[in-house]
Design an enzyme around this catalytic site. Structure first.
Site, PDB file in Angstrom:
ATOM      1  N   ASN A 119      -5.674   5.043  -2.302  1.00  0.00           N
ATOM      2  CA  ASN A 119      -6.053   3.884  -3.106  1.00  0.00           C
ATOM      3  C   ASN A 119      -5.926   2.785  -2.298  1.00  0.00           C
ATOM      4  OD1 ASN A 119      -3.974   1.592  -4.216  1.00  0.00           O
ATOM      5  ND2 ASN A 119      -3.079   3.385  -3.857  1.00  0.00           N
ATOM      6  N   PHE A 123      -2.701  -4.829  -5.714  1.00  0.00           N
ATOM      7  CA  PHE A 123      -1.914  -5.446  -6.634  1.00  0.00           C
ATOM      8  C   PHE A 123      -2.802  -5.872  -7.641  1.00  0.00           C
ATOM      9  CE2 PHE A 123       1.797  -6.513  -3.417  1.00  0.00           C
ATOM     10  CZ  PHE A 123       2.273  -5.096  -3.453  1.00  0.00           C
ATOM     11  N   SER A 184       3.243  -2.368   0.766  1.00  0.00           N
ATOM     12  CA  SER A 184       1.949  -1.958   0.371  1.00  0.00           C
ATOM     13  C   SER A 184       0.812  -1.976   1.501  1.00  0.00           C
ATOM     14  CB  SER A 184       1.307  -2.574  -1.024  1.00  0.00           C
ATOM     15  OG  SER A 184       0.035  -2.277  -1.167  1.00  0.00           O
ATOM     16  N   ASN A 186      -2.297  -2.546   1.029  1.00  0.00           N
ATOM     17  CA  ASN A 186      -3.397  -3.168   0.577  1.00  0.00           C
ATOM     18  C   ASN A 186      -3.550  -4.708   0.127  1.00  0.00           C
ATOM     19  OD1 ASN A 186      -4.439  -0.403   0.186  1.00  0.00           O
ATOM     20  ND2 ASN A 186      -3.295   0.019  -1.502  1.00  0.00           N
ATOM     21  N   THR A 187      -2.270  -5.386   0.650  1.00  0.00           N
ATOM     22  CA  THR A 187      -2.443  -6.855   0.651  1.00  0.00           C
ATOM     23  C   THR A 187      -2.393  -7.076   2.103  1.00  0.00           C
ATOM     24  OG1 THR A 187      -1.514  -6.970  -1.561  1.00  0.00           O
ATOM     25  CG2 THR A 187      -1.395  -8.825  -0.133  1.00  0.00           C
ATOM     26  N   LYS A 217      11.777  -1.641  -0.820  1.00  0.00           N
ATOM     27  CA  LYS A 217      10.910  -0.515  -0.502  1.00  0.00           C
ATOM     28  C   LYS A 217      10.096  -0.729   0.638  1.00  0.00           C
ATOM     29  CE  LYS A 217       7.403   2.434  -3.279  1.00  0.00           C
ATOM     30  NZ  LYS A 217       6.785   2.591  -4.369  1.00  0.00           N
ATOM     31  N   ASN A 246       6.436   4.160   0.422  1.00  0.00           N
ATOM     32  CA  ASN A 246       5.414   3.848  -0.115  1.00  0.00           C
ATOM     33  C   ASN A 246       4.177   4.613   0.395  1.00  0.00           C
ATOM     34  OD1 ASN A 246       3.351   2.046  -1.566  1.00  0.00           O
ATOM     35  ND2 ASN A 246       4.674   0.324  -1.057  1.00  0.00           N
TER      36      ASN A 246
END
Length: 354
Positions: A119, A123, A184, A186-187, A217, A246
């Site tokens: 994915n 966010f 994450s 994805n940012t 995390k 993560n």
């Protein structure tokens, strides 16, 4: 016994992963709202409540160690139904201060043969004000709730602390613990915050804002020494624990992987465990450790507990195996405890470290 979830999964997998998630959210959210009478029978079947699995953590009773990891219930709309399906705690989010739509679509891909998902959601969430308002009518809740928080995409690294300050102020009284998400993939630039100076500044600020437990995390892609160093910095400056891990950007794990986003699920199992094992060797007995990443069975859950996890979380395996996974993992932990002569989960946790 008829495989109801297998039939449902076959139907749901006709839709894109993101659309399937929206369908599930619609039924989970509205099922609890308009047919609340179904919650008790569901909980009676799926929720394993056995004194041998109970723990006191963060000032709350966790009736079983298995929780739902962040990312599934981003906007805290499904908490009642998810609890009835057997989770001993729910980590909602990730939330950002301002609402954001996330990355361009398509941004979520399932790999059924590998029981994995990739994915690049970014966010996507309704923002802290709307989500917080929803929680005001729910919290405190019977099951422990964790708030997973992250910065907005448009927020620069220089201003990231301000985002986390806003989020902590908003959710410190709407959760039993908070998790700082800087891992994450994805940012843009988020993982760059996984450095000792930012971690120190962050947790110095946290101590001034709340005495609620706040955990860090981390990503599974860090070098082990870097992971140990930033975890140590976080703990020395007031973090209550570490959540590992993560999603991964190690695309070699998944055949035909995209070249963006994070991978979760079965292919992450060993990579996540290796990182957790390294952290547990260093920090077990000194802090609370939560293990997540590739947990899909009682055997794997039990391995994480023995390695030093006080709590474990699933996400992707829940999608592929359904709520029966919660029941089977908790019952499986009890079976393994009996076989090994453990009378309480506290004897299991970290038994490989002793």
């Amino acid at each position: 016994m008829f495989d109801y979830y297998g039939l449902m999964k076959k139907f749901m997998f006709n839709f894109s992963p993101e659309n399937a998630h929206h369908i599930a959210e619609f039924f989970f959210k509205n099922g609890a709202k308009f047919t609340p009478f179904i919650l008790s029978p569901l909980a009676e079947h799926f929720y394993i409540h056995d004194k041998r699995l109970e723990q006191e953590l963060f000032g709350k009773t966790f009736h079983n160690p298995l929780g739902l990891g962040a990312g599934f219930d981003k906007n805290a709309t499904m908490i009642k139904m998810l609890t009835a399906l057997g989770f001993g705690h729910i980590e909602y989010g990730t939330m950002t201060p301002e609402p954001q739509s996330g990355n361009p679509k398509p941004r979520c891909f399932r790999f059924p043969e590998q029981e994995s998902i990739q994915n690049a959601m970014g966010f996507n969430n309704e923002g802290m004000y709307k989500i917080g308002k929803r929680l005001e009518s729910l919290y405190p809740f019977a099951t422990p709730l964790g708030a997973n928080i992250g910065k907005n995409k448009v927020t620069s690294a220089e201003n990231a602390l301000k985002d986390y300050e806003k989020l902590i102020k908003r959710f410190k009284d709407l959760s039993d613990y908070l998790v700082i998400n800087i891992s994450s993939p994805n940012t843009p630039g988020l993982r760059d915050l996984q450095n000792e100076q930012f971690i120190k500044d962050l947790f110095v600020m946290v101590k001034e804002l709340t005495d609620k437990p706040v955990l860090l995390k981390i990503a599974p892609d860090l070098a082990i020494n870097d992971a140990l160093n930033i975890s140590s910095t976080a703990l020395e400056n007031g973090a209550y624990g570490i959540v590992a891990t993560n999603t991964t950007i190690d695309y070699s794990l998944l055949p035909n992987a995209k070249d963006f986003g994070g991978i979760s699920g079965k292919v992450l199992t060993e990579k996540s465990f290796s990182m957790f094992e390294a952290l547990a060797k260093e920090f077990f007995g000194k802090t609370t450790l939560i293990s997540v990443g590739g947990i899909d069975s009682a055997d794997e859950a039990y391995r994480r507990l023995k390695a030093g996890a006080s709590l474990i979380q699933v996400y992707t395996a829940f999608i592929f195996k359904g709520p029966s996974l919660n029941r089977s993992i908790n019952l499986g932990i009890l079976e393994r405890m009996e076989k090994d002569g453990f009378s309480h989960i506290s004897e299991v946790i970290g038994s490989d470290r002793r």
